[in-house]
Structure formats: C-alpha cells, structure tokens
Design an enzyme around this catalytic site. Sequence first.
Site, PDB file in Angstrom:
ATOM      1  N   HIS A 248       0.851  -1.193   0.000  1.00 17.42           N
ATOM      2  CA  HIS A 248       0.000   0.000   0.000  1.00 17.42           C
ATOM      3  C   HIS A 248       0.892   1.250   0.000  1.00 17.42           C
ATOM      4  O   HIS A 248       0.384   2.359   0.070  1.00 17.42           O
ATOM      5  CB  HIS A 248      -0.858   0.047   1.267  1.00 17.42           C
ATOM      6  CG  HIS A 248      -1.935  -0.997   1.345  1.00 17.42           C
ATOM      7  ND1 HIS A 248      -2.730  -1.334   0.278  1.00 17.42           N
ATOM      8  CD2 HIS A 248      -2.377  -1.752   2.393  1.00 17.42           C
ATOM      9  CE1 HIS A 248      -3.618  -2.261   0.660  1.00 17.42           C
ATOM     10  NE2 HIS A 248      -3.400  -2.529   1.930  1.00 17.42           N
TER      11      HIS A 248
ATOM     12  N   SER B 203     -16.149   1.781   2.022  1.00 16.03           N
ATOM     13  CA  SER B 203     -15.623   0.446   2.276  1.00 16.03           C
ATOM     14  C   SER B 203     -14.733   0.466   3.527  1.00 16.03           C
ATOM     15  O   SER B 203     -14.797  -0.421   4.381  1.00 16.03           O
ATOM     16  CB  SER B 203     -14.831  -0.031   1.056  1.00 16.03           C
ATOM     17  OG  SER B 203     -14.338  -1.317   1.272  1.00 16.03           O
TER      18      SER B 203
END
Length: 295
Positions: free
Chosen positions: A102, A132
């Site tokens: 990430h 989300s």
Amino acid sequence: MIQYKGFWFKPMILEGVLLASRAFTPRADDVVLATQPKCGTTWLKALAFTVTTRSCHGLGADHPLLTCHPHHLVPYIEILGAAGGHVVDLGALPSPRLLATHMPMSLLPPETRSLGCRVVYLCRDPKDTLVSRLHFENKLAAQRGGAGPSMDDAFGMFCEGFSPYGPFWDHCLEYWEESMARPDTILFLKYEEIKLNPARVVRRLASFLGVPLTEQEESSGVADKVARMCSFETLTGLEVNQVGGVSHGNRVHFDNSVFYRKGEVGDWVNHMSREMGEKLDRIVQQKLHGSGLVF
Ligand code: A3P
C-alpha cells in the site's frame, strides 16, 4: 496517524514501512501490486496470482485460490505477518516474486524503478473507497468490543487528506504520473473497469506481466474462467474466505471474511448524502486537476 514524507500512516504500519525501506531488496523480475486499502487489493491479488501461476496451477479444482485467502498467497512488502499469520521472508521467495504494497510510489525503494520492476496499481472511486473503509474499521472495532469512526468524522478527515497511506489523491497521482511516463512498467487500473469487464482486465494483466493468453487459451475461454474464479461470488462462497483469519504482526487479527463486503460500484449512495458525494468529488477533481486522471 503519523505523517511521514507527505503521507499518513498508523504507527504500526509506519514501522513496517520504515523496515521495508531499509530491508526490502527489489529484484528486476518482481511484480508489485500497489493499492490504497479498500481499493480492491484482495481482488487484484487473486487475479494477478491466478494469471501469473496458471501454467503451474492450471485453473482446476485443486487451485490454491480455492483453499487459501488471497492475502495468504501474495505477501505485502511492508505489512509483516499479513500472509496467514506468519512473517514471510521475502528474500527467501523464489523469483519471480508476486508482492503487494500500500506504500506510495515515492516510498518504494528506488531500485524498484531503476531495475524496471513491473507495478500494477489499482485505484477506486474515492467515495466507495471511503465507505468500504468505514465498514472495515467498524467491523474491526466491533471485534475488539469498541466503536469505529462515524461517517461524518471519517468523511471530514478523508476530505482533509487524512486516510491511511493518504492523502488519497496524492497516492493515486504518484502512480498515475509514473504510469504515464513509463507505461511499460506501470499498469494503472480502476476497480470500476474490472467490474465492467473482468475478462478484458485478465487479458491486459496477462500481457503486461509477460504471460499473454495463447490462441489456445483464448479459444478455451481462459480469460472468462480466471475472471469467474476470482469473482466476488466465487471467493465469498469458499470456506477459506468465511472462516479463519489473518494476523498482522500478532497485534491485529483480521477475520478472512472482513476483506469481502458487497463488492459493488456506487454503494456510497447508501451511506453518504448526495451533498457529501458532490463535495468529495469537487475536492478530488481539484486535487487531480490537470493530471488527466478522473474518477
Ligand atoms: P466493499 O467494502 O465496497 O464491498 P481491499 O481488498 O483493498 O481491502 O478492498 C476491499 C473491497 O474490495 C471491499 O469492497 C470488498 O468487498 C471488495 N472485494 C473483495 N474481493 C472482491 C472481488 N473478488 N470482486 C469484487 N470486489 C471485491
């Protein structure tokens, strides 16, 4: 969260980022799957794993994806212990390695670029990404018996750029600009385009990763088979994705199921007002202005 070189990190994650920047040694044939959390990392891991290993694993009933969580099959560079609870020694993995991160582009070791490692970046509409993440954080908080952030708080912070590995737009922009400059080494994808035509993305992934579909594979429908195997419906129907969990460095435990929720485009309308959506769109448009990247 702590700001480091322009990006925000939870303290435990920053430890991993700093460790990775010292200890991770890229190889020229590495493939790195890069995302921000909740942009579809799990899906991309499943797709890239299935595409790149199809010559040895095939697509049959004994495929590893049917018994292993995608996070177990593709380790992160900076999140130790995410692969099924054990710390993977990345240096001991055989080449070519399929890895995930990430981390922002600017925090990857410079050799990733100089060696020409292939990077697949996946981003997603920021409104759906935020929704989300909110659900994800709330589920984790509930597991610990606490309460997660409210939508109003999470929204306010996201608009200010405070999100894990964010600001959201800066993370996207770094990879976007690099993909424009070096399209042969960075493939830039959006969650929404995979939803629209997963088989097309399977073909793009296969070509980009140097394992294009053969004529024989085309005529036997391999692109559709891969897309089906990695679909939300298939993965959520598997026992491995319903029970068990993934522990991150023994400090946080994620149930395997927490990485799947609805898997839809546009679910944000059910969780934030139209005005909030418009406000976030305006902010993101401003931040991306002139780059050519639009959501
Ligand atoms: P939603 O919460 O909107 O349903 P990440 O893998 O980066 O943590 O992202 C998680 C998001 O991707 C969740 O989105 C999850 O449902 C969705 N997702 C996971 N696997 C998927 C799949 N195979 N197809 C489509 N979406 C998927």
